[in-house]
Design an enzyme around this catalytic site. Structure first.
Site, PDB file in Angstrom:
ATOM      1  N   GLU A 112      19.628  35.602  67.206  1.00  0.00           N
ATOM      2  CA  GLU A 112      19.674  34.151  67.657  1.00  0.00           C
ATOM      3  C   GLU A 112      18.858  34.049  68.455  1.00  0.00           C
ATOM      4  OE1 GLU A 112      20.946  36.639  71.597  1.00  0.00           O
ATOM      5  OE2 GLU A 112      23.114  37.567  70.606  1.00  0.00           O
ATOM      6  N   HIS A 113      19.032  32.676  68.586  1.00  0.00           N
ATOM      7  CA  HIS A 113      17.429  32.039  69.174  1.00  0.00           C
ATOM      8  C   HIS A 113      17.025  32.532  69.609  1.00  0.00           C
ATOM      9  CE1 HIS A 113      17.963  28.519  66.530  1.00  0.00           C
ATOM     10  NE2 HIS A 113      19.323  28.417  66.627  1.00  0.00           N
ATOM     11  N   ALA A 114      15.585  32.640  69.859  1.00  0.00           N
ATOM     12  CA  ALA A 114      14.139  33.232  70.944  1.00  0.00           C
ATOM     13  C   ALA A 114      14.634  32.571  72.560  1.00  0.00           C
ATOM     14  CB  ALA A 114      12.900  32.819  70.734  1.00  0.00           C
ATOM     15  N   ASP A 123      15.157  31.394  64.201  1.00  0.00           N
ATOM     16  CA  ASP A 123      14.735  29.871  64.666  1.00  0.00           C
ATOM     17  C   ASP A 123      13.755  28.721  62.941  1.00  0.00           C
ATOM     18  OD1 ASP A 123      14.825  30.191  67.438  1.00  0.00           O
ATOM     19  OD2 ASP A 123      13.926  32.193  67.528  1.00  0.00           O
TER      20      ASP A 123
END
Length: 394
Positions: A112-114, A123
């Protein structure tokens, strides 16, 4: 999943003793199981490649038995241009990770993206693609120059491709759940940024780099020159019969092939890479400097100068309307409501402003990411061995 049995305290002094009733599942199991399957597939493919290389007649006999053997087809396959396998492998890895990220990633945190600060595996996917774009630019431009395609023609193709990527990106932005609201149609996007950075780096490559000729690699192998090989000045490289026996430097000498010593070729390559690409480096540094000056010097109304935080409740809620700092301010000033309305920082930091991760200011530094791929492409073209390319990169 797990069940919990607990005695909740009814009055002060009572204690809670939770105990699991169902053994929790091993959430790492899908990951290592996938890797085991991939390793098995790779080993099988390596074995088949070894068999095909050592016993080519077995493949020919097998194809003849099923009636699919054709000498003409085999000759056509040999004529096809060889692909850069390392780039194809990297592209396949990036696409695999991208698929996992886009479809939830099994709720693994690293897929999952930060939200804002931090860095996860997800990312890396977009920068990986940007790097590969840069490497492909060099291979494409040099391939066309080798076929004596005019630079104006190459520039026209690059421009058309940039326009197509941008328009396709805007079109894909209409694919939103519940239909698109044209008053909030997003203009920036992933393909738009790829198209812009591709156009900038392609123009730099077309304008400032002549056709490249491979130098002797770091392994000490001598360069072979084809009979019809030209340098960028239009002269045969093998006018002299002993040229193939020489250690030839690259054509960044603008047509003057000079002998170089094996011990200095690494230094000579790096020197040529830096000296003869200085116009490219100058523009790339200019882009990066422009980003830094705008980010940390531009006054943003209601926000401290140089602020690069998510706004909202971050920093104790002192700057709720400063999401993205100068980058967000410029995007909202130019695009208005035509930008990303649901940034990843919104759930965590309770932001109220739109913020586009593919905005204008970020595209300036994205050019640097693509150009790093261009430099790698120069090494691939100039240094024919993988060992030479690795040493050159270091």
């Amino acid at each position: 999943s797990s069940g919990i049995n607990a005695e909740w305290p009814l009055r002060p002094g009572y204690k809670c003793f939770p105990s699991p009733t169902v053994k929790p599942s091993d959430f790492w199991k899908p990951i290592w199981l996938t890797f085991v399957i991939l390793i098995v597939i790779i080993l099988v493919m390596i074995i088949l490649m070894i068999i095909n290389k050592r016993y080519p007649m077995l493949r020919e006999e097998a194809l003849k038995k099923i009636g699919k053997w054709s000498p003409e087809d085999e000759k056509e396959k040999e004529k096809k241009a060889a692909r850069l396998q390392s780039l194809d492998t990297f592209r396949g890895l990036a696409i695999t990770v991208m698929i996992f990220v886009n479809f939830g990633g099994g709720n693994y945190y690293f897929l999952e993206h930060a939200s804002w600060n931090g860095l996860s595996l997800a990312d890396f996917v977009f920068p990986w693609f940007m790097f590969m774009v840069g490497c492909s630019i060099v291979l494409s431009v040099q391939s066309q120059l080798k076929r004596n395609v005019a630079k104006t023609v190459i520039l026209k193709k690059v421009t058309v491709r940039f326009i197509k990527l941008f328009l396709i990106g805007v079109f894909l932005n209409t694919a939103v759940p519940g239909g698109v609201d044209l008053t909030q149609l997003r203009i920036p996007g992933v393909l738009q940024r790829i198209g812009f950075t591709y156009f900038v780096c392609s123009v730099l490559e077309i304008l400032f780099i002549p056709r490249l000729t491979a130098v002797e690699n770091f392994g000490g192998e001598r360069m072979k020159v084809d009979d019809n090989e030209y340098n960028e000045c239009g002269k045969f490289l093998n006018d002299e019969p002993d040229i193939p026996d020489k250690k030839i430097s690259n054509s960044w000498k603008y047509g003057h092939n000079s002998e170089v010593e094996t011990t200095t070729i690494s230094g000579g390559f790096v020197k040529n890479l830096l000296i003869h690409t200085w116009p490219q480096w100058f523009i790339i540094v200019l882009f990066t400097t422009l980003w830094g000056v705008i980010t940390f010097v531009l006054p943003v109304p209601g926000c401290p100068t140089g602020y690069i935080g998510p706004g909202g409740i971050a920093n104790g809620g002192l700057y709720p309307n400063c999401t993205g700092g100068a980058a967000g301010y410029i995007d909202r000033l130019i695009f208005g409501s035509h930008m990303y309305q649901h940034p990843t920082c919104k759930p965590m930091y309770k932001t109220t402003l739109a913020h586009d991760p593919e905005g204008i200011l970020g595209s300036l530094t994205a050019v640097l990411t693509v150009y790093s791929g261009v430099v790698a492409g120069h090494m691939v073209v100039m240094l024919k061995s993988s060992r030479g390319s690795t040493i050159g990169a270091l």
